[in-house]
Design a protein around this motif. Sequence first.
Motif, PDB file in Angstrom:
ATOM      1  N   ALA A 170       0.841  -1.194   0.000  1.00  0.00           N
ATOM      2  CA  ALA A 170       0.000   0.000   0.000  1.00  0.00           C
ATOM      3  C   ALA A 170       0.880   1.248   0.000  1.00  0.00           C
ATOM      4  N   LYS A 171       0.345   2.341  -0.524  1.00  0.00           N
ATOM      5  CA  LYS A 171       1.113   3.585  -0.582  1.00  0.00           C
ATOM      6  C   LYS A 171       1.596   4.013   0.806  1.00  0.00           C
ATOM      7  N   GLN A 172       0.699   3.932   1.785  1.00  0.00           N
ATOM      8  CA  GLN A 172       1.081   4.385   3.119  1.00  0.00           C
ATOM      9  C   GLN A 172       2.185   3.524   3.699  1.00  0.00           C
ATOM     10  N   LYS A 173       2.174   2.241   3.394  1.00  0.00           N
ATOM     11  CA  LYS A 173       3.241   1.351   3.869  1.00  0.00           C
ATOM     12  C   LYS A 173       4.578   1.781   3.277  1.00  0.00           C
ATOM     13  N   LEU A 174       4.580   2.153   2.010  1.00  0.00           N
ATOM     14  CA  LEU A 174       5.815   2.594   1.372  1.00  0.00           C
ATOM     15  C   LEU A 174       6.275   3.932   1.945  1.00  0.00           C
ATOM     16  N   VAL A 175       5.330   4.814   2.250  1.00  0.00           N
ATOM     17  CA  VAL A 175       5.688   6.084   2.901  1.00  0.00           C
ATOM     18  C   VAL A 175       6.378   5.817   4.231  1.00  0.00           C
ATOM     19  N   ASP A 176       5.818   4.898   5.008  1.00  0.00           N
ATOM     20  CA  ASP A 176       6.382   4.577   6.315  1.00  0.00           C
ATOM     21  C   ASP A 176       7.794   4.012   6.206  1.00  0.00           C
ATOM     22  N   ARG A 177       8.054   3.253   5.146  1.00  0.00           N
ATOM     23  CA  ARG A 177       9.351   2.603   4.989  1.00  0.00           C
ATOM     24  C   ARG A 177      10.402   3.516   4.365  1.00  0.00           C
ATOM     25  N   LEU A 178       9.964   4.452   3.541  1.00  0.00           N
ATOM     26  CA  LEU A 178      10.918   5.288   2.806  1.00  0.00           C
ATOM     27  C   LEU A 178      11.238   6.602   3.506  1.00  0.00           C
ATOM     28  N   PHE A 179      10.388   7.005   4.428  1.00  0.00           N
ATOM     29  CA  PHE A 179      10.574   8.304   5.066  1.00  0.00           C
ATOM     30  C   PHE A 179      10.522   8.143   6.582  1.00  0.00           C
ATOM     31  N   SER A 180      11.163   9.075   7.271  1.00  0.00           N
ATOM     32  CA  SER A 180      11.134   9.058   8.734  1.00  0.00           C
ATOM     33  C   SER A 180       9.897   9.799   9.227  1.00  0.00           C
ATOM     34  N   TYR A 181       9.632   9.691  10.522  1.00  0.00           N
ATOM     35  CA  TYR A 181       8.479  10.365  11.104  1.00  0.00           C
ATOM     36  C   TYR A 181       8.585  11.883  10.988  1.00  0.00           C
ATOM     37  N   ASP A 182       9.797  12.390  10.885  1.00  0.00           N
ATOM     38  CA  ASP A 182      10.006  13.835  10.808  1.00  0.00           C
ATOM     39  C   ASP A 182       9.795  14.390   9.410  1.00  0.00           C
ATOM     40  N   ASP A 183       9.751  13.529   8.405  1.00  0.00           N
ATOM     41  CA  ASP A 183       9.572  13.983   7.033  1.00  0.00           C
ATOM     42  C   ASP A 183       8.103  14.322   6.779  1.00  0.00           C
ATOM     43  N   ASP A 184       7.885  15.497   6.189  1.00  0.00           N
ATOM     44  CA  ASP A 184       6.529  15.933   5.865  1.00  0.00           C
ATOM     45  C   ASP A 184       6.256  15.591   4.400  1.00  0.00           C
ATOM     46  N   VAL A 185       5.733  14.407   4.162  1.00  0.00           N
ATOM     47  CA  VAL A 185       5.492  13.936   2.796  1.00  0.00           C
ATOM     48  C   VAL A 185       4.085  13.366   2.685  1.00  0.00           C
ATOM     49  N   SER A 186       3.603  13.288   1.458  1.00  0.00           N
ATOM     50  CA  SER A 186       2.302  12.691   1.193  1.00  0.00           C
ATOM     51  C   SER A 186       2.497  11.429   0.367  1.00  0.00           C
ATOM     52  N   GLU A 187       1.407  10.723   0.138  1.00  0.00           N
ATOM     53  CA  GLU A 187       1.473   9.510  -0.658  1.00  0.00           C
ATOM     54  C   GLU A 187       1.839   9.809  -2.107  1.00  0.00           C
ATOM     55  N   ASN A 188       1.659  11.063  -2.532  1.00  0.00           N
ATOM     56  CA  ASN A 188       2.027  11.434  -3.901  1.00  0.00           C
ATOM     57  C   ASN A 188       3.518  11.261  -4.147  1.00  0.00           C
ATOM     58  N   ALA A 189       4.310  11.393  -3.083  1.00  0.00           N
ATOM     59  CA  ALA A 189       5.754  11.224  -3.231  1.00  0.00           C
ATOM     60  C   ALA A 189       6.085   9.804  -3.679  1.00  0.00           C
ATOM     61  N   VAL A 190       5.314   8.842  -3.209  1.00  0.00           N
ATOM     62  CA  VAL A 190       5.534   7.453  -3.614  1.00  0.00           C
ATOM     63  C   VAL A 190       5.291   7.291  -5.105  1.00  0.00           C
ATOM     64  N   GLU A 191       4.256   7.943  -5.631  1.00  0.00           N
ATOM     65  CA  GLU A 191       3.957   7.865  -7.060  1.00  0.00           C
ATOM     66  C   GLU A 191       5.132   8.364  -7.893  1.00  0.00           C
ATOM     67  N   VAL A 192       5.784   9.416  -7.402  1.00  0.00           N
ATOM     68  CA  VAL A 192       6.935   9.972  -8.116  1.00  0.00           C
ATOM     69  C   VAL A 192       8.069   8.952  -8.184  1.00  0.00           C
ATOM     70  N   TYR A 193       8.379   8.322  -7.060  1.00  0.00           N
ATOM     71  CA  TYR A 193       9.482   7.352  -7.024  1.00  0.00           C
ATOM     72  C   TYR A 193       9.130   6.080  -7.788  1.00  0.00           C
ATOM     73  N   ILE A 194       7.875   5.681  -7.757  1.00  0.00           N
ATOM     74  CA  ILE A 194       7.449   4.524  -8.549  1.00  0.00           C
ATOM     75  C   ILE A 194       7.654   4.820 -10.032  1.00  0.00           C
ATOM     76  N   GLY A 195       7.282   6.022 -10.469  1.00  0.00           N
ATOM     77  CA  GLY A 195       7.452   6.405 -11.861  1.00  0.00           C
ATOM     78  C   GLY A 195       8.911   6.398 -12.290  1.00  0.00           C
ATOM     79  N   ARG A 196       9.786   6.905 -11.433  1.00  0.00           N
ATOM     80  CA  ARG A 196      11.216   6.925 -11.740  1.00  0.00           C
ATOM     81  C   ARG A 196      11.770   5.507 -11.826  1.00  0.00           C
ATOM     82  N   LEU A 197      11.341   4.655 -10.890  1.00  0.00           N
ATOM     83  CA  LEU A 197      11.848   3.294 -10.866  1.00  0.00           C
ATOM     84  C   LEU A 197      11.377   2.513 -12.095  1.00  0.00           C
ATOM     85  N   ARG A 198      10.171   2.763 -12.530  1.00  0.00           N
ATOM     86  CA  ARG A 198       9.669   2.102 -13.735  1.00  0.00           C
ATOM     87  C   ARG A 198      10.537   2.433 -14.946  1.00  0.00           C
TER      88      ARG A 198
END
Length: 221
Positions: A170-198
């Motif tokens: 899930a997007k939120q699971k990836l947010v939890d794994r890729l960012f620390s609690y101090d990072d102010d990010v949204s699930e949209n950030a995951v979409e960006v990294y998924i696109g780059r990885l593709r």
Amino acid sequence: MKFLLIEDNIQLAHAICSRMGFDGHVIDHAATIRDARAFSATEDYDLILLDIMLPDGDGRDFLKHHREGKKDTPVIVLTARSQVSDRISILDLGADDYVTKPFDHAELEARVRAVLRRRGGVSQTVLRVGNVEFDPVAGTLVVDGTALQLRNRELRLLELLINAPGQIFAKQKLVDRLFSYDDDVSENAVEVYIGRLRKHLKGSSLSITTLRGLGYRLEHE
């Protein structure tokens, strides 16, 4: 990879977070045993860096409780105690290694790499899937014989997916794994990294599938 640092010296903690973050690792920092237990109860970490002398108790109590909970997360203890008996007791409680303060950050980084290499499981070896070779410790990706340059979080995202092919993240699971609690990010950030990885995996035997409303899954052709 995601680490938990338990250290009450703020200056030292910031230095460790900075050095480890430069290598692409995500660090959650706890200054007390209470905070550390809260972090570890809600997150799965790849490694814990544990100080002994903490404001609300002895780090060895945290280590003992952690191991009694059947958690096998590698633990490196940061200690100012240099006596052999102290080091033996730390190892007997379940620590994987220790570093005596004051230490050189290069030594700590080397011990982290060594512990991760020793840890059992495929996530700590070079992974070869089809025409893809990935080394999560060295941070290298080779597709069909061509070495690719990936940003740190792209590497960490691939590490999560490639170690669990077919699993839905899930997007939120990836947010939890890729960012620390101090990072102010949204699930949209995951979409960006998924696109780059593709884009990096284009022409490889691996592909990332989007499952609407569920998340993402790595698949092997």
